[in-house]
Write a protein that holds these residues in place. Sequence first.
Motif, PDB file in Angstrom:
ATOM      1  N   ASN A 147       0.865  -1.173   0.000  1.00  0.00           N
ATOM      2  CA  ASN A 147       0.000   0.000   0.000  1.00  0.00           C
ATOM      3  C   ASN A 147       0.902   1.224   0.000  1.00  0.00           C
ATOM      4  OD1 ASN A 147      -1.504   2.302   1.086  1.00  0.00           O
ATOM      5  ND2 ASN A 147      -3.151   0.847   1.471  1.00  0.00           N
ATOM      6  N   TYR A 148       0.985   1.872  -1.143  1.00  0.00           N
ATOM      7  CA  TYR A 148       1.966   2.948  -1.324  1.00  0.00           C
ATOM      8  C   TYR A 148       1.771   4.070  -0.306  1.00  0.00           C
ATOM      9  CZ  TYR A 148       4.805   6.436  -3.728  1.00  0.00           C
ATOM     10  OH  TYR A 148       5.755   7.382  -4.029  1.00  0.00           O
ATOM     11  N   LEU A 149       0.525   4.431  -0.029  1.00  0.00           N
ATOM     12  CA  LEU A 149       0.256   5.530   0.901  1.00  0.00           C
ATOM     13  C   LEU A 149       0.620   5.147   2.330  1.00  0.00           C
ATOM     14  CD1 LEU A 149      -3.169   6.797  -0.506  1.00  0.00           C
ATOM     15  CD2 LEU A 149      -0.896   7.786  -0.868  1.00  0.00           C
ATOM     16  N   LEU A 150       0.349   3.893   2.698  1.00  0.00           N
ATOM     17  CA  LEU A 150       0.635   3.443   4.055  1.00  0.00           C
ATOM     18  C   LEU A 150       2.127   3.417   4.325  1.00  0.00           C
ATOM     19  CD1 LEU A 150      -0.891   2.317   6.594  1.00  0.00           C
ATOM     20  CD2 LEU A 150      -0.320   0.046   5.745  1.00  0.00           C
ATOM     21  N   ARG A 151       2.897   3.021   3.327  1.00  0.00           N
ATOM     22  CA  ARG A 151       4.353   2.911   3.473  1.00  0.00           C
ATOM     23  C   ARG A 151       5.067   4.223   3.172  1.00  0.00           C
ATOM     24  NH1 ARG A 151       6.891  -1.483   6.016  1.00  0.00           N
ATOM     25  NH2 ARG A 151       5.717  -3.388   5.580  1.00  0.00           N
ATOM     26  N   GLY A 152       4.317   5.300   2.961  1.00  0.00           N
ATOM     27  CA  GLY A 152       4.937   6.588   2.672  1.00  0.00           C
ATOM     28  C   GLY A 152       5.584   7.193   3.905  1.00  0.00           C
ATOM     29  N   ASN A 153       6.025   8.426   3.758  1.00  0.00           N
ATOM     30  CA  ASN A 153       6.740   9.096   4.843  1.00  0.00           C
ATOM     31  C   ASN A 153       5.816   9.784   5.837  1.00  0.00           C
ATOM     32  OD1 ASN A 153       9.278   8.397   3.771  1.00  0.00           O
ATOM     33  ND2 ASN A 153       9.194  10.114   2.335  1.00  0.00           N
ATOM     34  N   GLY A 154       4.525   9.829   5.536  1.00  0.00           N
ATOM     35  CA  GLY A 154       3.597  10.515   6.424  1.00  0.00           C
ATOM     36  C   GLY A 154       3.249   9.699   7.658  1.00  0.00           C
TER      37      GLY A 154
ATOM     38  N   SER B  38       1.018   7.420   9.729  1.00  0.00           N
ATOM     39  CA  SER B  38      -0.032   6.443   9.439  1.00  0.00           C
ATOM     40  C   SER B  38      -1.078   6.439  10.543  1.00  0.00           C
ATOM     41  CB  SER B  38       0.565   5.040   9.289  1.00  0.00           C
ATOM     42  OG  SER B  38       1.069   4.588  10.536  1.00  0.00           O
ATOM     43  N   ASP B  39      -2.196   5.734  10.290  1.00  0.00           N
ATOM     44  CA  ASP B  39      -3.263   5.669  11.297  1.00  0.00           C
ATOM     45  C   ASP B  39      -2.802   4.974  12.573  1.00  0.00           C
ATOM     46  OD1 ASP B  39      -3.009   3.266   9.992  1.00  0.00           O
ATOM     47  OD2 ASP B  39      -5.136   3.040   9.488  1.00  0.00           O
ATOM     48  N   VAL B  40      -1.950   3.953  12.446  1.00  0.00           N
ATOM     49  CA  VAL B  40      -1.472   3.272  13.650  1.00  0.00           C
ATOM     50  C   VAL B  40      -0.515   4.167  14.438  1.00  0.00           C
ATOM     51  CG1 VAL B  40       0.510   2.127  12.552  1.00  0.00           C
ATOM     52  CG2 VAL B  40      -0.585   1.072  14.532  1.00  0.00           C
ATOM     53  N   ASP B  41       0.229   5.019  13.756  1.00  0.00           N
ATOM     54  CA  ASP B  41       1.086   5.984  14.454  1.00  0.00           C
ATOM     55  C   ASP B  41       0.248   6.962  15.266  1.00  0.00           C
ATOM     56  OD1 ASP B  41       3.639   5.118  13.521  1.00  0.00           O
ATOM     57  OD2 ASP B  41       3.196   6.028  11.581  1.00  0.00           O
ATOM     58  N   ILE B  42      -0.857   7.404  14.683  1.00  0.00           N
ATOM     59  CA  ILE B  42      -1.751   8.332  15.396  1.00  0.00           C
ATOM     60  C   ILE B  42      -2.317   7.667  16.645  1.00  0.00           C
ATOM     61  CG2 ILE B  42      -3.941   9.591  15.227  1.00  0.00           C
ATOM     62  CD1 ILE B  42      -3.312   9.935  12.212  1.00  0.00           C
ATOM     63  N   TYR B  43      -2.716   6.398  16.509  1.00  0.00           N
ATOM     64  CA  TYR B  43      -3.254   5.664  17.655  1.00  0.00           C
ATOM     65  C   TYR B  43      -2.202   5.503  18.752  1.00  0.00           C
ATOM     66  CZ  TYR B  43      -4.669   1.603  20.428  1.00  0.00           C
ATOM     67  OH  TYR B  43      -4.955   0.751  21.462  1.00  0.00           O
ATOM     68  N   LEU B  44      -0.986   5.133  18.370  1.00  0.00           N
ATOM     69  CA  LEU B  44       0.072   4.940  19.364  1.00  0.00           C
ATOM     70  C   LEU B  44       0.483   6.260  20.007  1.00  0.00           C
ATOM     71  CD1 LEU B  44       2.303   2.277  17.557  1.00  0.00           C
ATOM     72  CD2 LEU B  44       0.672   1.915  19.416  1.00  0.00           C
ATOM     73  N   ASN B  45       0.448   7.330  19.251  1.00  0.00           N
ATOM     74  CA  ASN B  45       0.736   8.647  19.839  1.00  0.00           C
ATOM     75  C   ASN B  45      -0.301   9.020  20.882  1.00  0.00           C
ATOM     76  OD1 ASN B  45       3.061   9.072  18.384  1.00  0.00           O
ATOM     77  ND2 ASN B  45       2.064  10.253  16.761  1.00  0.00           N
ATOM     78  N   HIS B  46      -1.552   8.617  20.622  1.00  0.00           N
ATOM     79  CA  HIS B  46      -2.620   8.861  21.599  1.00  0.00           C
ATOM     80  C   HIS B  46      -2.341   8.100  22.899  1.00  0.00           C
ATOM     81  CE1 HIS B  46      -6.650   9.384  23.255  1.00  0.00           C
ATOM     82  NE2 HIS B  46      -6.691   8.068  23.429  1.00  0.00           N
TER      83      HIS B  46
END
Length: 372
Positions: free
Chosen positions: A344-351, A353-361
């Motif tokens: 998934n090109y967008l998921l593996r990009g440099n931005g 990801s949704d799981v990063d947002i969850y873990l940051n929470h």
Amino acid sequence: MDITEEDIKKLLQDAINKLSKLFDQISIEFEETEEDIIQISDFDSLLHDIDELIYFSQNNRESNWSIIIKLRDTLNKEVQGDTEEKLLTCRKLTAEFLLNLYFIIAGIDDEEKHINSLVNMWNIITEVTHKQYSEKQDLYYKNTLIVEQHRKFEEMTDLLQTELIAFDINLFYCEKLIHFIDNELSQNQLVFHMNLHFIQQFINNSFFVMILTSTKLFSTAKQDKNFGFDFLKNFINQSCKRSDEQIVQSLRKVSGGEVRGLINDGKVLCKEIENIRNYYLAHYDIMKIEQIRKIQLDLKLFNEIYNVSVKIFEILSLKRFHRLDTAYSNLIKFQGFEKIVCQNYLLRGNGLSDVDIYLNHLRKNHLIPKSE
């Protein structure tokens, strides 16, 4: 028969006349489909003249005609790359050369129209050249398989692509979550331990999915059952143009050599998890439950299975994705088959990801730093 300078003048005039007839079409945005554009007979005729001009300018060094000298100098200075890239660049530059001549002769002084015409003409030339080179590719599926099986092959490779993208997504999420547990929770405490239950359950479910996907990909084909790499390999061998001995021999080298070895590697990697699938996921075998529970799985194994799968898929997809269209071909060329086709090109990009947002929470709201 040698082409004289007089012949080339007639060819140049003929090309400009064809360009003038096509100008109204080329200068506006096309609304037709790509196939309709490529099949414009007048454009095919113009492209033939362009190729003749390229050949003459590059092979007739004795011509002193200023127009040919200018075209030759342009091509010699600008053209680089492999065979397909060279031809494409030559065609684009020659088309631009002709368009500039036509604008001068016709007295057209409209920069916007000139740019639109040039871009649209380049787009057509790019797709036509790509299509022509696809027809010459060794082991390209449209050149290798009988026409009646093209659609089925496309459906099979679409399914495998979807499975590999899903496989990679599960790997991506699990890597993030396991890293969080191993490297951050070991140094901190969760305020609410229930927050960890979701992560653990997600990892368990992802492992189950990756077990099922792995065993499907490396299942042994049995007639019309057990679709996977083995099945696709057999399908290709049975659906090739058997009247063409060169194709048969080329496929025999592929399926009997590297691909067979890679499939065997995958089957070895899947040997232990196949027991989990057979005795725990697909069916409960009470006599083997304790044996299954002792099996330790980690992401390294699934990464190895995924990597072998990508290598096999790139070979067995018979350049379908490499020759899909020019944009896709260039993406694969510069970023690789795995990244463009199997992730998934967008998921593996440099931005983020949704799981990063969850873990940051979790980090912000539910972690208590470990006291010194």
